[in-house]
Design a protein around this motif. Sequence first.
Motif, PDB file in Angstrom:
ATOM      1  N   MET A  92       2.363  -9.488  -3.975  1.00  0.00           N
ATOM      2  CA  MET A  92       1.844  -8.653  -3.169  1.00  0.00           C
ATOM      3  C   MET A  92       2.197  -8.451  -1.659  1.00  0.00           C
ATOM      4  SD  MET A  92      -2.182  -7.919  -4.076  1.00  0.00           S
ATOM      5  CE  MET A  92      -2.585  -6.382  -4.235  1.00  0.00           C
ATOM      6  N   ASP A  93       2.374  -7.527  -1.243  1.00  0.00           N
ATOM      7  CA  ASP A  93       2.736  -7.320   0.249  1.00  0.00           C
ATOM      8  C   ASP A  93       1.424  -7.386   1.057  1.00  0.00           C
ATOM      9  OD1 ASP A  93       5.315  -7.214  -0.227  1.00  0.00           O
ATOM     10  OD2 ASP A  93       5.382  -5.335   0.625  1.00  0.00           O
ATOM     11  N   ALA A  94       1.431  -7.869   2.107  1.00  0.00           N
ATOM     12  CA  ALA A  94       0.278  -8.283   3.068  1.00  0.00           C
ATOM     13  C   ALA A  94      -0.095  -7.103   3.621  1.00  0.00           C
ATOM     14  CB  ALA A  94       0.510  -9.232   3.916  1.00  0.00           C
ATOM     15  N   ASP A  95       0.609  -6.031   3.673  1.00  0.00           N
ATOM     16  CA  ASP A  95       0.292  -4.786   4.708  1.00  0.00           C
ATOM     17  C   ASP A  95      -0.721  -3.681   3.897  1.00  0.00           C
ATOM     18  OD1 ASP A  95       2.194  -3.936   2.836  1.00  0.00           O
ATOM     19  OD2 ASP A  95       3.727  -3.582   4.564  1.00  0.00           O
ATOM     20  N   LEU A  96      -1.011  -3.888   2.615  1.00  0.00           N
ATOM     21  CA  LEU A  96      -1.822  -3.021   1.806  1.00  0.00           C
ATOM     22  C   LEU A  96      -0.920  -1.687   1.504  1.00  0.00           C
ATOM     23  CD1 LEU A  96      -5.326  -3.270   4.097  1.00  0.00           C
ATOM     24  CD2 LEU A  96      -4.769  -3.795   1.748  1.00  0.00           C
ATOM     25  N   GLN A  97       0.421  -1.959   1.475  1.00  0.00           N
ATOM     26  CA  GLN A  97       0.963  -0.924   0.772  1.00  0.00           C
ATOM     27  C   GLN A  97       1.072  -1.116  -0.519  1.00  0.00           C
ATOM     28  OE1 GLN A  97       4.921  -1.145   3.024  1.00  0.00           O
ATOM     29  NE2 GLN A  97       4.648   1.038   3.253  1.00  0.00           N
ATOM     30  N   HIS A  98       0.429  -2.400  -1.112  1.00  0.00           N
ATOM     31  CA  HIS A  98       0.381  -2.423  -2.686  1.00  0.00           C
ATOM     32  C   HIS A  98      -0.997  -2.824  -2.686  1.00  0.00           C
ATOM     33  CE1 HIS A  98       4.584  -4.873  -2.650  1.00  0.00           C
ATOM     34  NE2 HIS A  98       4.750  -3.549  -2.474  1.00  0.00           N
ATOM     35  N   ALA A 197       0.754   4.229   2.967  1.00  0.00           N
ATOM     36  CA  ALA A 197       1.596   3.672   4.270  1.00  0.00           C
ATOM     37  C   ALA A 197       0.842   2.331   4.636  1.00  0.00           C
ATOM     38  CB  ALA A 197       1.358   4.978   5.520  1.00  0.00           C
ATOM     39  N   ARG A 198       1.927   1.656   5.424  1.00  0.00           N
ATOM     40  CA  ARG A 198       1.483   0.449   5.880  1.00  0.00           C
ATOM     41  C   ARG A 198       0.221   0.565   6.692  1.00  0.00           C
ATOM     42  NH1 ARG A 198       3.113  -4.410   8.448  1.00  0.00           N
ATOM     43  NH2 ARG A 198       4.855  -4.838   6.962  1.00  0.00           N
ATOM     44  N   GLU A 199      -0.662  -0.335   6.751  1.00  0.00           N
ATOM     45  CA  GLU A 199      -2.099  -0.197   7.358  1.00  0.00           C
ATOM     46  C   GLU A 199      -2.060  -0.503   8.880  1.00  0.00           C
ATOM     47  OE1 GLU A 199      -5.810  -0.066   6.237  1.00  0.00           O
ATOM     48  OE2 GLU A 199      -5.022   1.083   4.450  1.00  0.00           O
TER      49      GLU A 199
HETATM   50 MG    MG Z   1       5.492  -2.900   3.932  1.00  0.00          MG
END
Ligand code: MG
Length: 330
Positions: A92-98, A197-199
């Motif tokens: 998982m990506d850390a940016d909450l896009q997932h 979108a990236r948070e």
């Molecule tokens: Mg991202």
Amino acid sequence: MKLSIVVPCYNEEAVIGRFDDQLRAVLDRLAVEYELCYVDDGSRDGTLPRLRALAQQHRSTTRYLSFSRNFGKEAAMLAGLRAATGDAVILMDADLQHPPGLVEKMLDLYQLGHDQVIARRSRDGDRRLRTALSRLYYRAVNTWIDVELVDGAGDFRLLSRKAVDALLALPEYNRFSKGLFSWIGFDTVTFDYRNAAREAGETKWRFGSLVNYGIDGMISFNCRPLRAAIYAGLSLATLAALYACWVIGAAVAGGVTAPGYVTLVAIIAGLGGLQMVMLGLIGEYIGRIYYETKRRPHFLVKESDGAAPAPAPAHASAPPGTAAAAPRSR
Ligand code: MG
Ligand code: UDP
């Protein structure tokens, strides 16, 4: 069963806390045994102190590794996969896009017996030009290479232990994950989710890195570009021979005339360009061989939570891949 979540983080100080809260909320609700494996990819902001704090706060369920410098997301994912001990692993990506909420659905599908559960993002919110370019790219690349790359199906996926072990057994240094995931195969299922979108924080992708990533995709999995170069060379040589015949014929029939300057310049410049492209192509393959033969480790760890088993030494299952040259993954 135990679930591991691998999270590569590069300069994610602004969002990592929120990510951790949301993910834990989901996992606690699911009542599943889990571990979060954070990999700090040489961040230059406050990501590492935050990871230390998280590991302190949730000792039994949090692990972290920190690289000595930025080695790229491919290396970070590899480190996370090596460190993960679960029966299933989610990247998982850390940016909450997932969206963490999708973990439940992934687990359900895993329990039905699938080895790879892919969450494919839609392209909502992307610029239209970018969407069109990606479509075109994927169509072209899939007719070209041997594994199938799917638009929107990136690193957000669940892998069974079998699939993880298969990935870890692939020793290459230049890791193009999207292709590797597809290459290992196994029972795969895909579902769609709406792009988010990236948070917070910002993407590490620039247009140039996307173009490079595209080229990596084209040449990471086959030698067909070299074959294409041979065909292009043969066709050009044939055309040149025909043209020479025509020029000679015209000279015999009508005598020698001087014009042809523009044609000459165009041909010289065109051929020069083509030769450069082909040299570059060969160079790319040689460059890859060069990196593979060095057998350097994919990454260097400067700090970890201690509980984490040290990543396998370079020669064990996996040779090298470094950063600078290793393609990043989307
Ligand atoms: Mg991202
Ligand atoms: N990332 C990383 N190393 C890098 C670049 C990115 O570990 O060199 C991580 C980043 O922290 C994030 C994920 O990879 O968790 C995806 O990065 P980003 O959001 O920048 O990519 P995008 O979502 O725009 O494709």
